[in-house]
Write an enzyme that holds these catalytic residues in place. Structure first.
Site, PDB file in Angstrom:
ATOM      1  N   ARG A 185       0.794  -1.385  -0.201  1.00 58.41           N
ATOM      2  CA  ARG A 185      -0.029   0.004  -0.060  1.00 58.41           C
ATOM      3  C   ARG A 185       0.735   1.157  -0.030  1.00 58.41           C
ATOM      4  NH1 ARG A 185      -1.083   2.386   4.772  1.00 58.41           N
ATOM      5  NH2 ARG A 185      -1.645   0.702   6.109  1.00 58.41           N
TER       6      ARG A 185
ATOM      7  N   TYR B 186       4.433   5.424  11.244  1.00 54.47           N
ATOM      8  CA  TYR B 186       4.680   3.989  11.606  1.00 54.47           C
ATOM      9  C   TYR B 186       5.548   3.350  10.527  1.00 54.47           C
ATOM     10  CZ  TYR B 186       0.681   3.268   8.790  1.00 54.47           C
ATOM     11  OH  TYR B 186      -0.411   3.455   7.817  1.00 54.47           O
TER      12      TYR B 186
ATOM     13  N   HIS C  70      -3.639   4.053   4.890  1.00 51.96           N
ATOM     14  CA  HIS C  70      -4.756   3.158   4.833  1.00 51.96           C
ATOM     15  C   HIS C  70      -5.965   3.672   4.377  1.00 51.96           C
ATOM     16  CE1 HIS C  70      -7.601   0.380   6.632  1.00 51.96           C
ATOM     17  NE2 HIS C  70      -8.115   1.207   7.391  1.00 51.96           N
TER      18      HIS C  70
END
Lengths: 389, 326
Positions: A282, A295, A286
């Site tokens: 990805r 992160y 998200h």
């Protein structure tokens, strides 16, 4: 007070390398890789593809990316409440979506805009739920593409039941390829932890259901990497449920298509389920509510940018001479037109009539809903009588 | 006229059989529903006669049972799912409230889920934990579901067929402690509507609103009260969602006193809704506040406590006396 705790050892591994089991046909520069043990069972499917197939698949990749980018932009401009981008996963979705026949049925999560595209769902219809005007703006039986499912993994069981229904309808293993049907069910690497997902694998296995589980391992379940989700990758776990699992390079559209086609053919002919793990990434957040810089490292993202599925397919087409420069130019124009239409029709999408909020809760009349609808209508009408609007 | 004397369990079994004969799309699913005929033998003999494709012994996974039934219903089947015991429905809770209840709504009416989720419910059989619960309020609270409870063999026979014929999903509660009670069932009589309450015993002084296993208890209470000169009306709600408001309000207005009786804990239970509704709609007809008799607000206790936990004749009559004293 100090507590001694035993934590699992870090299972960090190279999330940029799918390993030797991974089926792959085209390298990062678009060169056709030699036939090897992993890709040999699927090589003929790729060989049988024509230049026209390649162009049409590439077209899908480009238009899907553009549609997705427009969804993202519309959210940023306040037209949508949320958008889950598929950026980077175009090849996984187009490869899978193109392996479906009209009589097959797809059960998506909520990021499968590329599969929706392949099923013929108008991209504008995907926006309704993110704009908040409906919970799904398409008739799933028209496209054999189920509504998006927000609760992670719920749909894997619906797909399994639907496939069991196909078995009972006698449309599996009839020998007639126009009649034989199967189901493809989509979730992500995070979804593989859910109970529903695991129960779906059990039910599908026991029933020998005509079903392909398609896992897009995009490496991150919001902020959690693979090693926080499983010790054994999804394709290897399939064996434990009693059917084959295949890992495919999810950024190689030819490989995904070939593996998905083989699995769907097996399901339609009565050979039962297959699990496909598309190893991909990805590239974006998200959803538009997420901040991936918290992160994961920019270096990691850069590595995957180099594996871009569209860049790779374009390299392959240029290497093989599957398209001339005009094709690419015209496709860019088509993408611009698509984006403009999506934007225009999104902005024109009307708010629903308030009283329709009460519609279609039940099939048959329900006195509580009926009474509340009447109360609501009367309340609304009272403003009009007072001279409001 | 074809009248047979049968148990409530046999009424369900016969009703399921009739529904399967009438419609080849009706399929049964659940744990042990095949050769064993279910732990309460409700599906006894059906797999033998209809085959394993129509009476499906599933893996032991409630979310899986309900979730796959959704897919089958989408494909045009009418699944009737058996949850083995009330306390085992929770693994399927997400599928029921997130998916079963909402599919028609979120598809703008394009998809129907004509499925029935059968749940043996209630206590009084001396079972171990998780086998005696009354969780109807969870589902009655969820829009998109219909919730009903049968209480006698005739209703069992007809209501299960009506639930299966419904194009909406139905949670179907079966009072497990009444499974083996017998009564005459007229197989030809036109059935009561699935969502119509029924005045089981007419009366003039007070209304007992109840359903499922407590119907019999309430009838016994009415009989006992009659010996003391009190005329109690017993209304079997039958449907918990939607409620048959007219029958409830007619009775409340007639008697002026209402006591709600159920096994579930009273806090936020069906009785809370019924009390609110009755006081809202029948306020000027009431001679006393609506009172409730139910389970205490505890986890269902070990079975050596259950005779104290569950409403019984004495507790019902005690509450009736409180109402009459106003």
């Amino acid at each position: 007070m100090h507590h001694e705790t035993t934590v699992a050892p870090s299972m960090e591994h190279d999330i940029t390398d799918g390993g030797p089991d991974m089926v792959q046909f085209v390298d990062g520069d678009g060169n056709r890789l030699p036939t090897c043990e992993a890709n040999e069972p699927y090589a003929q499917i790729v060989e049988d593809m024509t230049s026209e197939d390649a162009r049409s698949m590439y077209r899908d990749l480009v238009l899907v990316r553009r549609m997705d980018a427009e969804g993202h932009a519309l959210q940023r401009q306040g037209e949508l409440g949320l958008w889950p981008s598929l950026l980077g996963q175009e090849a996984a979705q187009v490869g899978a979506g193109r392996a479906l026949r009209p009589q097959d049925y797809a059960f998506p999560g909520y990021r499968e805009h590329g599969v929706a595209w392949c099923r013929g769902v108008d991209p504008v219809n995907l926006l309704g739920m993110f704009r908040g005007v409906n919970h799904g703006g398409w008739d799933s039986n028209q496209n054999n593409f189920h509504l998006y499912t927000i609760v992670i993994g719920n749909q894997m069981l619906h797909a399994t039941g639907y496939a069991m229904g196909m078995q009972r309808d006698g449309v599996v293993g009839t020998g007639n390829p126009d009649r034989d049907a199967a189901v493809m069910a989509f979730t992500g690497d995070g979804g593989t932890a859910q109970g529903d997902y695991n129960e779906a694998l059990v039910f599908a296995s026991v029933a020998n259901a005509p079903l392909v589980f398609f896992i897009q391992n995009n490496q991150w379940a919001i902020s959690e990497p693979n090693y926080k989700q499983f010790r054994i990758p999804p394709y290897q776990r399939a064996r434990g449920f009693g059917f084959p699992g295949v890992r495919v390079d999810g950024n190689d559209v030819l490989a995904v298509y070939a593996v998905a086609k083989a699995a769907m053919d097996a399901a339609r002919t009565g050979q039962g389920p297959t699990l496909i793990e598309a190893f991909t990434y990805r590239l974006g957040a998200h959803t538009t509510s997420d901040d991936p810089t918290k992160y994961r490292s920019a270096a990691e993202v850069d590595i995957w940018r180099e594996k871009d599925p569209i860049k790779r397919m374009r390299g392959f087409m240029e290497t093989k001479g599957h398209a001339d420069p005009t094709f690419f130019t015209e496709l860019e124009e088509e993408a611009d037109e698509l984006a403009a239409r999506i934007r225009r029709e999104c902005q024109q999408m009307p708010d629903p009539e308030p009283v329709t909020m009460f519609d279609k809760v039940y099939v048959d009349q329900h006195p509580v809903i009926d009474a509340e609808r009447e109360q609501f209508a009367a309340y609304q009408a009272s403003f009009v009588q007072e001279g409001g609007n | 006229m074809s009248t047979q004397r049968m148990t409530l369990a046999k009424g369900l079994n016969s009703g399921l059989r009739k529904a399967m004969e009438d419609d080849p799309k009706v399929i049964l699913m659940g744990e042990d529903v095949g050769k064993l005929g279910g732990v309460f033998r409700i599906t006894e003999g059906l797999q033998k006669d209809f085959g394993e494709d129509r009476v499906i012994d599933t893996p032991l996974a409630e979310a899986g049972i309900v979730g796959t039934a959704i897919g089958l219903a989408m494909r045009g089947y009418r699944p009737v799912v058996e949850i083995q015991f009330d306390g085992f429905i929770y693994p399927a809770f997400d599928q029921i409230v997130s998916q079963v209840s909402k599919m028609h709504y979120r598809s703008l009416g394009a998809l129907k889920l004509p499925m029935v989720i059968r749940v043996p419910f209630g206590g009084g059989i001396g079972a171990v934990e998780h086998h005696s619960e009354s969780n109807e309020a969870y589902f009655a609270h969820t829009a998109g579901l219909r919730v009903v409870a049968c209480s006698d063999p005739a209703d069992a026979y007809w209501m299960i067929q009506q639930a299966i014929a419904s194009d909406d999903p139905v949670i179907f509660y079966e009072p497990k402690r009444r499974y083996h009670e017998r009564a005459e069932v007229d197989l030809d009589a036109p059935p009561v509507g699935l969502y119509d309450a029924r005045v089981v015993r007419p009366g003039t002084d007070l209304t007992l609103l109840t359903y499922g296993p407590m119907v019999k208890t309430c009838v016994q209470a009415a009989e006992a009260a009659a010996t003391e000169g009190h005329s109690l009306e017993v209304v079997d709600l039958r449907a918990l969602s939607p409620l048959d408001r007219k029958t409830i309000f007619d009775s409340a207005k007639k008697t002026g006193r209402v006591v709600v009786v159920h096994e579930a804990s009273t806090f936020l239970g069906m009785g809370a809704e019924l009390a609110a509704l009755v006081q809202q709609e029948c306020f000027y007809h009431l001679e006393a506040p609506v009172l409730r008799v139910g389970g205490y607000n505890l986890p269902y206790p070990p079975s050596r406590f259950e005779e104290h936990f569950l409403p019984d004749l004495d507790r019902v009559l005690d509450t009736v006396d409180r109402s009459l004293a106003f």
